[in-house]
Motif scaffolding. Structure first.
Motif, PDB file in Angstrom:
ATOM      1  N   LYS A 148      -6.133  33.748  -4.990  1.00 40.25           N
ATOM      2  CA  LYS A 148      -6.508  32.475  -5.602  1.00 40.25           C
ATOM      3  C   LYS A 148      -5.355  32.003  -6.468  1.00 40.25           C
ATOM      4  N   GLN A 149      -5.026  30.729  -6.374  1.00 36.03           N
ATOM      5  CA  GLN A 149      -3.990  30.142  -7.229  1.00 36.03           C
ATOM      6  C   GLN A 149      -4.606  29.835  -8.593  1.00 36.03           C
ATOM      7  N   LEU A 150      -3.983  30.313  -9.651  1.00 42.05           N
ATOM      8  CA  LEU A 150      -4.435  30.041 -11.006  1.00 42.05           C
ATOM      9  C   LEU A 150      -3.241  29.594 -11.849  1.00 42.05           C
ATOM     10  N   THR A 151      -3.519  28.930 -12.945  1.00 45.04           N
ATOM     11  CA  THR A 151      -2.494  28.459 -13.866  1.00 45.04           C
ATOM     12  C   THR A 151      -2.290  29.496 -14.956  1.00 45.04           C
ATOM     13  N   ILE A 152      -1.032  29.718 -15.338  1.00 48.82           N
ATOM     14  CA  ILE A 152      -0.787  30.534 -16.522  1.00 48.82           C
ATOM     15  C   ILE A 152       0.156  29.777 -17.445  1.00 48.82           C
ATOM     16  N   ILE A 153      -0.083  29.956 -18.730  1.00 45.94           N
ATOM     17  CA  ILE A 153       0.744  29.359 -19.767  1.00 45.94           C
ATOM     18  C   ILE A 153       1.266  30.509 -20.613  1.00 45.94           C
ATOM     19  N   ILE A 154       2.569  30.522 -20.837  1.00 42.75           N
ATOM     20  CA  ILE A 154       3.172  31.590 -21.635  1.00 42.75           C
ATOM     21  C   ILE A 154       3.881  30.943 -22.819  1.00 42.75           C
ATOM     22  N   GLU A 155       3.551  31.434 -24.011  1.00 44.12           N
ATOM     23  CA  GLU A 155       4.154  30.910 -25.230  1.00 44.12           C
ATOM     24  C   GLU A 155       4.737  32.034 -26.058  1.00 44.12           C
ATOM     25  N   ARG A 156       5.823  31.724 -26.740  1.00 44.47           N
ATOM     26  CA  ARG A 156       6.405  32.690 -27.667  1.00 44.47           C
ATOM     27  C   ARG A 156       5.508  32.769 -28.882  1.00 44.47           C
ATOM     28  N   GLU A 157       5.248  33.982 -29.332  1.00 45.05           N
ATOM     29  CA  GLU A 157       4.460  34.185 -30.548  1.00 45.05           C
ATOM     30  C   GLU A 157       5.071  35.352 -31.306  1.00 45.05           C
ATOM     31  N   GLY A 158       5.709  35.057 -32.425  1.00 40.64           N
ATOM     32  CA  GLY A 158       6.372  36.095 -33.194  1.00 40.64           C
ATOM     33  C   GLY A 158       7.491  36.729 -32.391  1.00 40.64           C
ATOM     34  N   GLY A 172       7.011  38.421 -29.598  1.00 42.89           N
ATOM     35  CA  GLY A 172       6.600  38.609 -28.214  1.00 42.89           C
ATOM     36  C   GLY A 172       6.122  37.317 -27.590  1.00 42.89           C
ATOM     37  N   TYR A 173       5.335  37.467 -26.545  1.00 39.77           N
ATOM     38  CA  TYR A 173       4.830  36.330 -25.783  1.00 39.77           C
ATOM     39  C   TYR A 173       3.340  36.509 -25.512  1.00 39.77           C
ATOM     40  N   VAL A 174       2.620  35.396 -25.554  1.00 41.26           N
ATOM     41  CA  VAL A 174       1.193  35.377 -25.234  1.00 41.26           C
ATOM     42  C   VAL A 174       1.030  34.596 -23.943  1.00 41.26           C
ATOM     43  N   SER A 175       0.228  35.114 -23.032  1.00 39.87           N
ATOM     44  CA  SER A 175      -0.027  34.446 -21.754  1.00 39.87           C
ATOM     45  C   SER A 175      -1.509  34.114 -21.663  1.00 39.87           C
ATOM     46  N   LEU A 176      -1.807  32.949 -21.093  1.00 38.16           N
ATOM     47  CA  LEU A 176      -3.181  32.464 -21.004  1.00 38.16           C
ATOM     48  C   LEU A 176      -3.429  31.869 -19.639  1.00 38.16           C
ATOM     49  N   CYS A 177      -4.597  32.171 -19.084  1.00 38.87           N
ATOM     50  CA  CYS A 177      -5.077  31.510 -17.873  1.00 38.87           C
ATOM     51  C   CYS A 177      -6.187  30.557 -18.306  1.00 38.87           C
ATOM     52  N   PRO A 178      -5.916  29.243 -18.371  1.00 37.34           N
ATOM     53  CA  PRO A 178      -6.937  28.315 -18.870  1.00 37.34           C
ATOM     54  C   PRO A 178      -8.162  28.181 -17.966  1.00 37.34           C
ATOM     55  N   GLU A 179      -8.016  28.435 -16.669  1.00 36.08           N
ATOM     56  CA  GLU A 179      -9.171  28.326 -15.778  1.00 36.08           C
ATOM     57  C   GLU A 179     -10.271  29.323 -16.126  1.00 36.08           C
ATOM     58  N   LEU A 180      -9.892  30.478 -16.645  1.00 31.99           N
ATOM     59  CA  LEU A 180     -10.870  31.521 -16.960  1.00 31.99           C
ATOM     60  C   LEU A 180     -10.903  31.883 -18.445  1.00 31.99           C
ATOM     61  N   ASP A 181     -10.010  31.298 -19.232  1.00 31.80           N
ATOM     62  CA  ASP A 181      -9.892  31.598 -20.656  1.00 31.80           C
ATOM     63  C   ASP A 181      -9.671  33.098 -20.873  1.00 31.80           C
ATOM     64  N   ILE A 182      -8.740  33.643 -20.116  1.00 29.42           N
ATOM     65  CA  ILE A 182      -8.351  35.046 -20.242  1.00 29.42           C
ATOM     66  C   ILE A 182      -6.902  35.066 -20.700  1.00 29.42           C
ATOM     67  N   ALA A 183      -6.607  35.929 -21.683  1.00 25.02           N
ATOM     68  CA  ALA A 183      -5.268  35.987 -22.254  1.00 25.02           C
ATOM     69  C   ALA A 183      -4.754  37.413 -22.262  1.00 25.02           C
ATOM     70  N   SER A 184      -3.438  37.527 -22.388  1.00 26.80           N
ATOM     71  CA  SER A 184      -2.782  38.816 -22.542  1.00 26.80           C
ATOM     72  C   SER A 184      -1.509  38.584 -23.334  1.00 26.80           C
ATOM     73  N   GLN A 185      -0.677  39.613 -23.413  1.00 25.98           N
ATOM     74  CA  GLN A 185       0.575  39.478 -24.160  1.00 25.98           C
ATOM     75  C   GLN A 185       1.594  40.468 -23.646  1.00 25.98           C
ATOM     76  N   GLY A 186       2.824  40.311 -24.110  1.00 24.70           N
ATOM     77  CA  GLY A 186       3.882  41.242 -23.739  1.00 24.70           C
ATOM     78  C   GLY A 186       5.122  40.997 -24.579  1.00 24.70           C
ATOM     79  N   ASP A 187       6.047  41.918 -24.507  1.00 28.06           N
ATOM     80  CA  ASP A 187       7.293  41.796 -25.269  1.00 28.06           C
ATOM     81  C   ASP A 187       8.256  40.801 -24.642  1.00 28.06           C
TER      82      ASP A 187
END
Length: 75
Positions: free
Chosen positions: A5-15, A17-32
């Motif tokens: 399934k094609q989904l959208t992800i948005i990645i933003e710098r936070e401090g 690291g980086y925060v990633s979000l899938c707005p279609e499902l409102d699921i988020a994660s993070q990474g360095d």
């Protein structure tokens, strides 16, 4: 064969690291790094689809997500 399934992800710098979000499902994660944040979000999304029942997927899935850039006056 597994479905995809094609989904959208948005990645933003936070401090630091980086925060990633899938707005279609409102699921988020993070990474360095951007790649780590993306990879971690894909893992979280795949886990969601493996464990959620159809009614939860239907309830959470928002198929009308629009990502656009706009120009605004700032001065």
């Amino acid at each position: 064969m597994k479905q995809t399934k094609q989904l959208t992800i948005i990645i933003e710098r936070e401090g630091d690291g980086y925060v990633s979000l899938c707005p279609e499902l409102d699921i988020a994660s993070q990474g360095d790094t951007v790649e780590e944040a993306k990879s971690n979000l894909i893992e979280a999304l795949e886990l969601f689809f493996e464990t959620a029942n159809n009614s939860e997927i239907e309830r959470r899935l928002n198929n009308e997500v629009f990502v656009q850039q706009v120009e605004v006056k700032i001065g």
